[in-house]
Design an enzyme around this catalytic site. Structure first.
Site, PDB file in Angstrom:
ATOM      1  N   LYS A  22       2.217  -6.698 -14.497  1.00  0.00           N
ATOM      2  CA  LYS A  22       1.695  -7.093 -13.457  1.00  0.00           C
ATOM      3  C   LYS A  22       0.269  -7.159 -13.495  1.00  0.00           C
ATOM      4  CE  LYS A  22       1.110  -4.483  -9.586  1.00  0.00           C
ATOM      5  NZ  LYS A  22      -0.421  -4.381  -9.195  1.00  0.00           N
ATOM      6  N   ASN A  23      -0.335  -6.118 -14.193  1.00  0.00           N
ATOM      7  CA  ASN A  23      -1.839  -5.849 -14.233  1.00  0.00           C
ATOM      8  C   ASN A  23      -2.471  -6.671 -15.333  1.00  0.00           C
ATOM      9  OD1 ASN A  23      -1.599  -4.687 -11.686  1.00  0.00           O
ATOM     10  ND2 ASN A  23      -1.868  -2.559 -12.513  1.00  0.00           N
ATOM     11  N   ARG A  96      -5.379  -7.520  -2.986  1.00  0.00           N
ATOM     12  CA  ARG A  96      -6.611  -7.377  -3.143  1.00  0.00           C
ATOM     13  C   ARG A  96      -7.237  -7.823  -4.682  1.00  0.00           C
ATOM     14  NH1 ARG A  96      -9.092  -3.701  -1.959  1.00  0.00           N
ATOM     15  NH2 ARG A  96     -10.322  -3.426  -3.953  1.00  0.00           N
ATOM     16  N   CYS A 120      -7.116  -0.589   1.301  1.00  0.00           N
ATOM     17  CA  CYS A 120      -5.909  -0.541   1.239  1.00  0.00           C
ATOM     18  C   CYS A 120      -5.368   0.794   1.238  1.00  0.00           C
ATOM     19  CB  CYS A 120      -5.252  -1.065  -0.245  1.00  0.00           C
ATOM     20  SG  CYS A 120      -5.262   0.019  -1.547  1.00  0.00           S
ATOM     21  N   ARG A 125     -11.464   1.371  -1.890  1.00  0.00           N
ATOM     22  CA  ARG A 125     -11.495   0.255  -2.962  1.00  0.00           C
ATOM     23  C   ARG A 125     -12.690  -0.700  -2.814  1.00  0.00           C
ATOM     24  NH1 ARG A 125      -5.460  -1.001  -4.716  1.00  0.00           N
ATOM     25  NH2 ARG A 125      -6.669  -1.452  -6.595  1.00  0.00           N
ATOM     26  N   PRO A 126     -13.750  -0.384  -2.907  1.00  0.00           N
ATOM     27  CA  PRO A 126     -14.821  -1.488  -2.747  1.00  0.00           C
ATOM     28  C   PRO A 126     -14.977  -2.184  -4.040  1.00  0.00           C
ATOM     29  CG  PRO A 126     -15.744   0.793  -3.349  1.00  0.00           C
ATOM     30  CD  PRO A 126     -14.495   1.136  -3.137  1.00  0.00           C
ATOM     31  N   ASP A 128     -18.128  -3.310  -4.810  1.00  0.00           N
ATOM     32  CA  ASP A 128     -19.499  -3.361  -5.167  1.00  0.00           C
ATOM     33  C   ASP A 128     -19.931  -3.669  -6.562  1.00  0.00           C
ATOM     34  OD1 ASP A 128     -18.539  -0.726  -5.085  1.00  0.00           O
ATOM     35  OD2 ASP A 128     -20.659  -0.007  -5.618  1.00  0.00           O
ATOM     36  N   LEU A 129     -19.340  -3.209  -7.438  1.00  0.00           N
ATOM     37  CA  LEU A 129     -19.764  -3.048  -8.871  1.00  0.00           C
ATOM     38  C   LEU A 129     -19.566  -4.452  -9.526  1.00  0.00           C
ATOM     39  CD1 LEU A 129     -18.209   0.233 -10.063  1.00  0.00           C
ATOM     40  CD2 LEU A 129     -20.668  -0.142  -9.311  1.00  0.00           C
ATOM     41  N   ASP A 311      -1.638   5.197 -12.004  1.00  0.00           N
ATOM     42  CA  ASP A 311      -0.560   4.512 -11.676  1.00  0.00           C
ATOM     43  C   ASP A 311       0.879   5.416 -11.888  1.00  0.00           C
ATOM     44  OD1 ASP A 311      -1.891   1.229 -12.117  1.00  0.00           O
ATOM     45  OD2 ASP A 311      -2.304   2.715 -10.424  1.00  0.00           O
ATOM     46  N   LEU A 333      -9.053   9.232  -9.205  1.00  0.00           N
ATOM     47  CA  LEU A 333      -9.330   7.897  -8.920  1.00  0.00           C
ATOM     48  C   LEU A 333      -9.490   7.302  -7.642  1.00  0.00           C
ATOM     49  CD1 LEU A 333      -8.791   7.865 -12.012  1.00  0.00           C
ATOM     50  CD2 LEU A 333      -8.948   5.396 -11.896  1.00  0.00           C
ATOM     51  N   ARG A 403       6.076  -5.680  -4.721  1.00  0.00           N
ATOM     52  CA  ARG A 403       4.885  -6.279  -5.015  1.00  0.00           C
ATOM     53  C   ARG A 403       4.712  -6.045  -6.885  1.00  0.00           C
ATOM     54  NH1 ARG A 403      -0.500  -4.797  -1.894  1.00  0.00           N
ATOM     55  NH2 ARG A 403      -1.086  -5.973  -3.720  1.00  0.00           N
TER      56      ARG A 403
HETATM   57  C1  EPZ Z   1      -6.603  -1.701 -11.028  1.00  0.00           C
HETATM   58  O1  EPZ Z   1      -7.304  -1.652  -9.592  1.00  0.00           O
HETATM   59  C2  EPZ Z   1      -5.174  -1.695 -10.892  1.00  0.00           C
HETATM   60  N1  EPZ Z   1      -5.070  -2.786 -10.197  1.00  0.00           N
HETATM   61  C3  EPZ Z   1      -4.667  -0.525 -10.114  1.00  0.00           C
HETATM   62  O2  EPZ Z   1      -3.128  -0.702 -10.215  1.00  0.00           O
HETATM   63  C4  EPZ Z   1      -5.031   0.765 -10.694  1.00  0.00           C
HETATM   64  O3  EPZ Z   1      -4.563   1.664  -9.826  1.00  0.00           O
HETATM   65  C5  EPZ Z   1      -6.490   0.816 -10.952  1.00  0.00           C
HETATM   66  O4  EPZ Z   1      -7.029  -0.525 -11.555  1.00  0.00           O
HETATM   67  C6  EPZ Z   1      -7.250   1.914 -11.697  1.00  0.00           C
HETATM   68  O5  EPZ Z   1      -6.413   2.216 -12.939  1.00  0.00           O
HETATM   69  C7  EPZ Z   1      -5.038  -3.994 -11.053  1.00  0.00           C
HETATM   70  O6  EPZ Z   1      -5.075  -4.087 -12.090  1.00  0.00           O
HETATM   71  C8  EPZ Z   1      -4.410  -5.320 -10.020  1.00  0.00           C
HETATM   72  P1  EPZ Z   1     -10.767  -0.005 -10.301  1.00  0.00           P
HETATM   73  P2  EPZ Z   1      -8.890  -1.850  -9.334  1.00  0.00           P
HETATM   74  O7  EPZ Z   1     -11.745  -1.104 -10.020  1.00  0.00           O
HETATM   75  O8  EPZ Z   1      -9.310  -2.619 -10.640  1.00  0.00           O
HETATM   76  C9  EPZ Z   1     -13.923   2.411  -7.731  1.00  0.00           C
HETATM   77  C10 EPZ Z   1      -1.125  -0.675  -9.292  1.00  0.00           C
HETATM   78  O9  EPZ Z   1      -0.308   0.419  -8.803  1.00  0.00           O
HETATM   79  N2  EPZ Z   1     -14.549   1.221  -7.525  1.00  0.00           N
HETATM   80  O10 EPZ Z   1     -10.457   0.518 -11.608  1.00  0.00           O
HETATM   81  O11 EPZ Z   1      -9.017  -2.111  -8.087  1.00  0.00           O
HETATM   82  C11 EPZ Z   1     -12.543   2.291  -7.090  1.00  0.00           C
HETATM   83  O12 EPZ Z   1     -12.708   2.812  -5.577  1.00  0.00           O
HETATM   84  C12 EPZ Z   1      -2.568  -0.830  -8.848  1.00  0.00           C
HETATM   85  O13 EPZ Z   1      -0.534  -1.442 -10.073  1.00  0.00           O
HETATM   86  C13 EPZ Z   1     -15.879   1.102  -6.948  1.00  0.00           C
HETATM   87  O14 EPZ Z   1     -16.385   1.981  -6.465  1.00  0.00           O
HETATM   88  O15 EPZ Z   1      -9.272  -0.371  -9.703  1.00  0.00           O
HETATM   89  C14 EPZ Z   1     -11.700   3.471  -7.619  1.00  0.00           C
HETATM   90  O16 EPZ Z   1     -12.080   4.826  -7.141  1.00  0.00           O
HETATM   91  C15 EPZ Z   1      -3.012   0.119  -7.706  1.00  0.00           C
HETATM   92  N3  EPZ Z   1     -16.564  -0.081  -6.798  1.00  0.00           N
HETATM   93  C16 EPZ Z   1     -12.307   3.409  -9.244  1.00  0.00           C
HETATM   94  O17 EPZ Z   1     -13.526   2.644  -8.996  1.00  0.00           O
HETATM   95  C17 EPZ Z   1     -16.051  -1.186  -7.319  1.00  0.00           C
HETATM   96  O18 EPZ Z   1     -16.522  -2.278  -7.402  1.00  0.00           O
HETATM   97  C18 EPZ Z   1     -11.340   2.547 -10.027  1.00  0.00           C
HETATM   98  O19 EPZ Z   1     -11.361   1.232  -9.411  1.00  0.00           O
HETATM   99  C19 EPZ Z   1     -14.863  -1.267  -7.979  1.00  0.00           C
HETATM  100  C20 EPZ Z   1     -14.177   0.161  -8.266  1.00  0.00           C
END
Ligand code: EPZ
Length: 424
Positions: A22-23, A96, A120, A125-126, A128-129, A311, A333, A403
């Site tokens: 999926k991811n 998202r 969520c 889950r901002p 901002d980056l 995950d 995380l 999902r």
């Molecule tokens: C991806 O989410 C996956 N989703 C998530 O899988 C997975 O849990 C996550 O990566 C971590 O491995 C998809 O790939 C569709 P991140 P993502 O940006 O990209 C913070 C599942 O179960 N952050 O790597 O949204 C954030 O809050 C789902 O399949 C910021 O602060 O995760 C988190 O603490 C759930 N600012 C950390 O970084 C930002 O702009 C990692 O988030 C972006 C992220």
């Protein structure tokens, strides 16, 4: 609404076919926005999130068609007719990961509006980056009325980006934006998940020179607005689905073979299962688990790839309820990814939470009851617990499960589980 009714399993046996990831599928579908041709994608998983993103692209004017077969499925996405550039709240609120269209639409059309995804269940889950990096590339971004309004009046320019945190979809978004940008973009502190690697590999094969693939420093040589010719490709297997079924085998002490799984993407997960007593027979695309009669306790800290994946945290927490001794599971995380704990406690698990650390005292005798899924991976943890709980467990709100898991109950039925999808 549907729910799953699960009876305590004797041991399971046989083979489970692992679906496409999926991811990986989500950024790869978004990537078609960068193509001038109609792109053929094989092995997409038949899950709600994929349908949601295809629907979003169709709403923007793209032409999407899917042939779902037993043996193989193929989806074509033609974005040459894509004219709209606004991803509306009604779709983004349900998934998202819709934020993944921001980079490619902005890179191709020079403007884009995407509803802010909002938080969520598992955390705030901002994004901002994502936005900060696009601004560094020349985008002008305003947020108003819950929407991200992004324009790139002079196009996106390559630059040096350093992510404050490792972000999976953030890295994917910027790689796709950089693909059409003018000049060279480096991303330092890039995510190294296999799903990001496949996106980079396909872009690299489609005329976007990318160096450092699989490392934390990516260098992307943009095409300066020239659209890509993307050949047919097949999505990599879902390592989290595979890990979930390995936990199902371990918790029920069953020998199972996963077909189409890639053990190279599961290093940390296999290592922890070995620590807990399992052994494995591995070939290029199968994993056979030989579980132990006694499950040993474990210590887990979730971190970015290639360390132990967040995950898989919920699934291992369910497994740890059946381990002898005390297991410690730390979630680093997300700030709220222990909602499965209260449901497991209701089934009889002995778990205590202190901030982002769960202490699991095993081995607990679990009893079937009504439980409620709260997020995608929590749902699968409840299914695992139900397989070893006395009596019958009804898992409600399984729209969370749908999902991200393709035909979960059919796959488990095929290896002997007594699991049925019923309607409330
Ligand atoms: C991806 O989410 C996956 N989703 C998530 O899988 C997975 O849990 C996550 O990566 C971590 O491995 C998809 O790939 C569709 P991140 P993502 O940006 O990209 C913070 C599942 O179960 N952050 O790597 O949204 C954030 O809050 C789902 O399949 C910021 O602060 O995760 C988190 O603490 C759930 N600012 C950390 O970084 C930002 O702009 C990692 O988030 C972006 C992220």
């Amino acid at each position: 609404m549907d729910y799953l009714q699960i009876k305590k399993a004797d041991s399971l046996h046989g083979n489970i076919k692992i679906s496409g990831a999926k991811n990986a599928s989500l950024p790869l579908i978004a990537m078609t926005i960068l193509a001038k041709n109609c792109v053929s994608i094989k092995n997409l998983p038949h899950v709600a999130d994929i349908n949601t993103l295809l629907k979003l692209l169709s709403n923007l004017g793209a032409k999407c068609s899917s042939l779902w077969g037993d043996e193989e499925n193929i989806t074509t996405v033609d974005t040459s007719s894509l004219t709209q550039t606004k991803a509306t709240y009604d779709i983004v609120k349900t998934m998202r990961a819709s934020i993944l269209v921001l980079g490619p639409i902005l890179a191709r059309f020079g403007h884009c509006e995407v509803s802010l995804p909002g938080g969520c269940a598992i955390g705030q889950r901002p994004v901002d980056l994502h936005l900060k990096a696009l601004e560094q590339m020349g985008a002008v971004i305003n947020i108003e009325a819950g929407y991200i309004h992004a324009i790139a009046p002079n196009g996106l320019k390559g630059c040096n980006i350093i992510f404050d945190k490792i972000t999976v979809t953030g890295t994917a978004n910027i790689v796709m934006a950089a693909a059409l940008a003018e000049g060279v973009t480096t991303i330092t502190n890039a995510a190294r998940e296999p799903e990001v690697v496949q996106l980079c590999q396909i872009l690299n094969e489609s005329g976007v020179k990318i160096e450092g693939i699989e490392t934390a420093v990516l260098t992307i040589h943009g095409t300066n607005g020239k659209l890509l010719e993307i050949d047919e490709f097949s999505v990599i297997p879902d390592r989290i689905e595979a890990g979930t079924y390995l936990c199902a085998a371990a918790i029920t002490k069953s020998e199972l073979t996963l077909n189409g799984a890639n053990a190279k993407h599961l290093g940390a997960v296999l290592s922890k299962l070995e620590e807990m007593g399992s052994r494995f027979t591995i070939t290029e695309n199968t994993i056979t688990i030989h579980p132990s009669d006694v499950i040993k306790h474990v210590k887990i800290v979730t971190q970015e790839y290639p360390a132990f994946p967040t995950d898989m945290q919920a699934q291992f927490l369910a497994l740890a309820t059946q381990a002898e001794g005390t297991s410690i599971i730390e979630e680093r995380l997300f700030e709220n990814r222990f909602m499965h704990v209260s449901e497991l406690q209701r089934m009889g698990a002995d778990i205590s939470l202190n901030g982002n650390v769960a202490t699991v005292n095993g081995k607990s005798k679990l009893s079937g009851t009504d439980v409620m899924a709260t997020d995608l991976r929590a749902s699968s943890a409840l299914v695992l617990a139900a397989l070893v709980a006395d009596g019958i467990t009804d898992v409600h709100r399984i729209y969370h499960l749908d999902r991200g898991y393709d035909s979960l109950e059919k796959k488990l039925q095929n290896v002997g589980a007594d699991i049925k999808r019923l309607r409330e």
